[in-house]
Design an enzyme around this catalytic site. Structure first.
Site, PDB file in Angstrom:
ATOM      1  N   CYS A 109       0.831  -1.199   0.000  1.00 49.53           N
ATOM      2  CA  CYS A 109       0.000   0.000   0.000  1.00 49.53           C
ATOM      3  C   CYS A 109       0.867   1.251   0.000  1.00 49.53           C
ATOM      4  CB  CYS A 109      -0.928  -0.001   1.212  1.00 49.53           C
ATOM      5  SG  CYS A 109      -2.231  -1.248   1.122  1.00 49.53           S
ATOM      6  N   ALA A 160      -2.906  -3.296  -3.047  1.00 51.40           N
ATOM      7  CA  ALA A 160      -4.319  -3.672  -3.022  1.00 51.40           C
ATOM      8  C   ALA A 160      -5.127  -2.586  -3.726  1.00 51.40           C
ATOM      9  CB  ALA A 160      -4.787  -3.831  -1.580  1.00 51.40           C
ATOM     10  N   GLN A 219      -3.402  -6.564  -7.892  1.00 53.56           N
ATOM     11  CA  GLN A 219      -4.113  -7.221  -6.802  1.00 53.56           C
ATOM     12  C   GLN A 219      -5.457  -6.523  -6.621  1.00 53.56           C
ATOM     13  OE1 GLN A 219      -3.362  -6.716  -2.458  1.00 53.56           O
ATOM     14  NE2 GLN A 219      -2.708  -8.858  -2.514  1.00 53.56           N
ATOM     15  N   TYR A 265      -9.268  -8.866   5.273  1.00 54.08           N
ATOM     16  CA  TYR A 265     -10.114  -8.064   4.407  1.00 54.08           C
ATOM     17  C   TYR A 265     -11.313  -8.902   3.961  1.00 54.08           C
ATOM     18  CZ  TYR A 265      -6.162  -4.927   4.732  1.00 54.08           C
ATOM     19  OH  TYR A 265      -5.158  -4.114   5.228  1.00 54.08           O
ATOM     20  N   ARG A 316       9.153  -5.258   1.936  1.00 53.07           N
ATOM     21  CA  ARG A 316      10.004  -4.243   2.573  1.00 53.07           C
ATOM     22  C   ARG A 316      11.425  -4.225   2.016  1.00 53.07           C
ATOM     23  NH1 ARG A 316       7.895  -4.375   8.907  1.00 53.07           N
ATOM     24  NH2 ARG A 316       5.681  -4.343   8.356  1.00 53.07           N
TER      25      ARG A 316
END
Length: 356
Positions: free
Chosen positions: A25, A57, A99, A181, A323
């Site tokens: 994100c 997302a 995604q 989610y 990351r």
């Protein structure tokens, strides 16, 4: 022997190596639109040698956003700038993937660096939905239980988003069915307390995901891969278990899902998850072995040796990194040098391929 730099064939699409950019994100959109930030963020990882570049997302509806700053693909106007991004990724010999997501009860928030709080209606906030009217935490919005009509809308939103994704030039779709989610909320017994056809039994709780898979496959080219990200376990004994994931994986393979992106957790608030380097690899390995489906793994994978060992020991078919890619967009090119592989560099960067 298969290693980190062996190609991977997914239907008609060939990935040049086993290193993918995991969805991350960025909270940098206005009204769902991609912009220069997304072009540089995703494009630089393609220049850096990743084989598959997955967007963050990407919301299939305005109410499906985690935050008001999320990327979206709920209207045709979103296609234009996404096409600029996918064209650039393809020119780097990488594959653009998207995604598709709906945040469910974890939606309607401000971005992390803007307080990470519930949005007020005066700030553009919206009503949240979930399989059951149970909030995620004390500081989350109280969701409404989705009606049958609402479920049909969600399924159609995913289908419409896939049609737009194809027009935008994406070659891979990943369904976000993890991390608490909406789709995962339906799957987990911790968050789904329904008594209709979408709740109760295992078959009922996975019904929404299967309906979304069927809807997307009806419009997504047969030669293009379809992936799904799942939470392999809920990290609670009374939640979703690895045995459920293996059973689901077997079904999804039959439904023409090509690879499972195996993460974990996120269904409920406040759990202490015992994380560490490669802590989720065991889930990918078990699902791959017992369901006979291609898998990807994610989670604190930071070195070329670690990533290469995962692939060469057949614990996963794809390594998805997040990351570490934020720290180093050129991780694949550097990894190839370190492992003695002759990866293709952009011609503009060839002069740096050798350290001499």
């Amino acid at each position: 022997m298969v290693n980190l730099f062996c190609p991977l064939k997914l239907r008609e699409i060939e990935l040049k190596n086993r290193i993918a950019v995991s969805p991350m994100c960025q909270y940098s959109s206005k009204d769902g639109f991609a912009n220069e930030w997304h072009l540089v963020h995703l494009g630089s990882r393609a220049v850096g040698g990743a084989s598959l570049i997955l967007t963050e997302a990407t919301a299939v509806s305005p109410e499906g956003r985690i935050t008001i700053d999320d990327l979206g693909i709920w209207k045709d106007e979103h296609i234009g700038y996404l096409k600029i991004i996918t064209d650039f990724i393809l020119k780097q010999n990488s594959v653009p993937g998207i995604q598709l997501a709906h945040a469910g009860r974890k939606s309607n928030r401000t971005s992390q660096w803007k307080g990470d709080r519930v949005l007020a209606p005066s700030e553009g906030g919206w009503d949240t939905v979930a399989p059951s009217a149970i909030p995620f935490s004390d500081d989350s919005a109280f969701p409404s239980e989705l009606t049958t009509e609402g479920i049909r809308k969600v399924i159609n939103d995913f289908k419409s988003a896939a049609i737009r994704a194809l027009k935008a030039g994406f070659r891979v779709v990943e369904i976000h069915a993890a991390h608490g989610y909406l789709v995962h909320e339906f799957m987990s017994p911790l968050t789904n307390k329904r008594t209709d056809d979408y709740g109760g039994s295992f078959d009922n709780r996975i019904r929404l995901l299967l309906d979304i898979v069927a809807a997307i496959r009806s419009v997504w080219p047969d030669g293009y891969p379809l992936m799904a990200r799942i939470s392999s376990i809920d990290w609670r004994d009374d939640g979703w278990k690895i045995e459920d994931s293996i059973k689901l994986a077997t079904i999804l393979k039959e439904k023409r899902v090509d690879l499972l992106d195996c993460s974990s957790g996120g269904a409920v608030h406040g759990l202490a998850i015992p994380s560490g380097p490669g802590y989720q690899v065991k889930f990918s390995e078990q699902i791959r072995e017992k369901a006979g489906i291609l898998t990807g793994t994610v989670g604190i994978i930071t070195t070329p040796e670690q990533a290469n060992e995962i692939i060469s020991s057949e614990k996963a078919d794809l390594v998805l990194m997040a990351r570490e890619f934020l720290r180093d967009p050129y991780f694949p090119l550097k990894a190839a040098m370190e492992l003695g592989e002759d990866a293709q560099w952009p011609v503009q960067y060839e002069r740096a391929k050798r350290k001499k």
